[in-house]
Design a protein around this motif. Sequence first.
Motif, PDB file in Angstrom:
ATOM      1  N   ALA A 494       0.782  -1.193  -0.041  1.00 38.49           N
ATOM      2  CA  ALA A 494      -0.056  -0.181   0.082  1.00 38.49           C
ATOM      3  C   ALA A 494       0.734   1.344   0.110  1.00 38.49           C
ATOM      4  O   ALA A 494       0.655   2.363  -0.673  1.00 38.49           O
ATOM      5  CB  ALA A 494      -1.012   0.100   1.199  1.00 38.49           C
ATOM      6  N   VAL A 530      -2.931   4.086   4.275  1.00 35.01           N
ATOM      7  CA  VAL A 530      -1.658   3.881   4.792  1.00 35.01           C
ATOM      8  C   VAL A 530      -1.336   4.101   5.978  1.00 35.01           C
ATOM      9  O   VAL A 530      -0.673   3.356   6.903  1.00 35.01           O
ATOM     10  CB  VAL A 530      -0.461   4.320   3.600  1.00 35.01           C
ATOM     11  CG1 VAL A 530       0.786   4.070   4.063  1.00 35.01           C
ATOM     12  CG2 VAL A 530      -0.709   3.713   2.168  1.00 35.01           C
ATOM     13  N   LEU A 572      -6.404  -2.004   3.174  1.00 35.72           N
ATOM     14  CA  LEU A 572      -5.237  -1.645   2.376  1.00 35.72           C
ATOM     15  C   LEU A 572      -5.383  -1.947   0.873  1.00 35.72           C
ATOM     16  O   LEU A 572      -4.946  -1.204   0.102  1.00 35.72           O
ATOM     17  CB  LEU A 572      -3.978  -2.382   2.768  1.00 35.72           C
ATOM     18  CG  LEU A 572      -3.406  -2.153   4.288  1.00 35.72           C
ATOM     19  CD1 LEU A 572      -2.348  -2.758   4.615  1.00 35.72           C
ATOM     20  CD2 LEU A 572      -2.892  -0.600   4.392  1.00 35.72           C
ATOM     21  N   ALA A 575      -5.817   1.097  -1.488  1.00 36.25           N
ATOM     22  CA  ALA A 575      -5.050   2.149  -2.010  1.00 36.25           C
ATOM     23  C   ALA A 575      -4.921   1.813  -3.461  1.00 36.25           C
ATOM     24  O   ALA A 575      -4.537   2.893  -4.094  1.00 36.25           O
ATOM     25  CB  ALA A 575      -3.775   1.753  -1.023  1.00 36.25           C
TER      26      ALA A 575
END
Length: 601
Positions: A494, A530, A572, A575
């Motif tokens: 990520a 993140v 994640l 992302a």
Amino acid sequence: MPTYTAPTRDTRFIINEMLDLASYGNLPGFENATPDMIDAVISEAGKFCSEVLAPLNQVGDEQGCTRHEDGSVTTPDGFKEAYEQMVEGGWTTLTGAEEFGGQGLPHVMGFAFEEYMGTANQAFAMYPGLTGGAAAALAAAGSQEQKEMYLPKMISGEWSGTMNLTEPHCGTDLGMIRTKAEPQADGSYAVTGTKIFISAGEHDLTSNIIHLVLAKTPGAPDSSKGISLFVVPKFILDENGEPGERNGVSCGSIEKKMGIHGNSTCVLNYDGAKGWLIGEENKGLAAMFVMMNAARLGVGIQGLAQAEVAYQNAVTYALDRRQGRALTGPADKDAKADPIFVHPDVRRMLMDAKAFNEGMRALCLWGALQVDLSHKAQTEEERQLADDLIGLMTPVIKGYGTDKGYDIANNMQQVYGGHGYVKEWGMEQFVRDSRIAMIYEGTNGVQAMDLCGRKLASNGGRAVQAYFAAVEEEISSAKQIEGLSEMAEKVEKALGEQKAATGWFMQNAMANPNHLGAGAHHYMHIMGIVTLGFMWLKMAKVAKAALEASPEDAAYYEAKLTTAAYYTERYLPDAGALRRKLEAGSDNMMALPEEAFATAA
């Protein structure tokens, strides 16, 4: 009626174990923040907010504030008594400067109390919350005389404070303000104009209200470079420093709002009100940004707060409400139906909330530590690093934190089904109250542009490079721990998406600034995702080490590790999708002519 229990165990875990606040005991203000002191403050803060403020939340929503013919305003039943209890308990003094009567404790402790207060009763929390920001601006830019005149009673809670920026014709573009400040022979200024959306602008909780007002002096540049900041008290102080003559500022009306009804959001009319310049003429915006940055962090905490209280009540409801059977077979064979808690889609919403709330709490308290270190770390290099990190993270905490906080509150209302839409259950209030946090103190679109248009490139990218290094160090450390390497690799992937998005901006935004504007919101969310992964790695490392010591509350640490794994596998991956949206650029977004948006008859 909804309930609230302050998450004191989780707060202690973050402060004592993840941040290890006791290890900073050699720094000014930290020496008194011992684990025993921290535990006592957290415990009592949780009790006050859960037992005194939370029961007033629905009362404030239903009654709202009342403006009277003379322009005075009364707050909902119980607010004044609760405010007096808060002042008597010394809660307003937690992080205030000892020089002016504060306890001088780290901001970490203040942020923890802000979370509890905002979760228990967001509308109430805004009264002391704005005062803290006004006091910070006075402390940073005011003269010594002004500090001594106002700060002791603002820190004690005897007086409150406001920030006055917005006008009917201008919000974010402050260069357009029309409020005027005419110099007077006695060194004061006559302030005239109208300000709107002034939270806690008029009320009956304190004996004086200290307004901080942006205005322009005669001949000032017709832009943001011509803004000055003035202190304009509701009551002008007499020779003894006590409230005396009523000043020329009055509440014209209370805004009729979607939520936060218990807070008096006012239209304030200044009619030659007596004010005094804070700092230098035409330098007011820099002074006000001290207050705005503090407020933006506070609003980020509000995103967490409404998500937390909605989550707590949704869990209670999901354990009690029975509908259908578990997909794997009846969970309770003695009943006609199972609790909805057994259904994976309900668990999805609850786990999303738990993973966000605990990660966001860690981020807010870690951010508070950076605020402290930016002033009190031993070396200039450490102070600069902390200042860079919190400056970079402020729009993320505010923007991402409130976007997701609103999403979580919405989903927790969804857990209730039809009952969530009914007022008596309280869930719809959490949704309404959480909505404002995405708007005030700079809309989240403004936060995204602040992050991408200013913060990323500031000082040659020094802050974002320091951030990348901190996350990479955490990833490297976690990879060495058995059971955490897979989580670390997901955070690393990520982070790679964020770096790629950063590089795309560098290559494309200069040629076409619209590319930056089109992707800024996506980038802010990438960074939020993140950063919470970064926090979850920190928490997972601590939980893993604690479990190896066979603690009595092993279940708590095991839940931490499971929730960390859930976050890394469920949050994640977004992302990457957001990076691809960002890299689509602005061409199609900006291509249609204005008339193409009109609906044809």
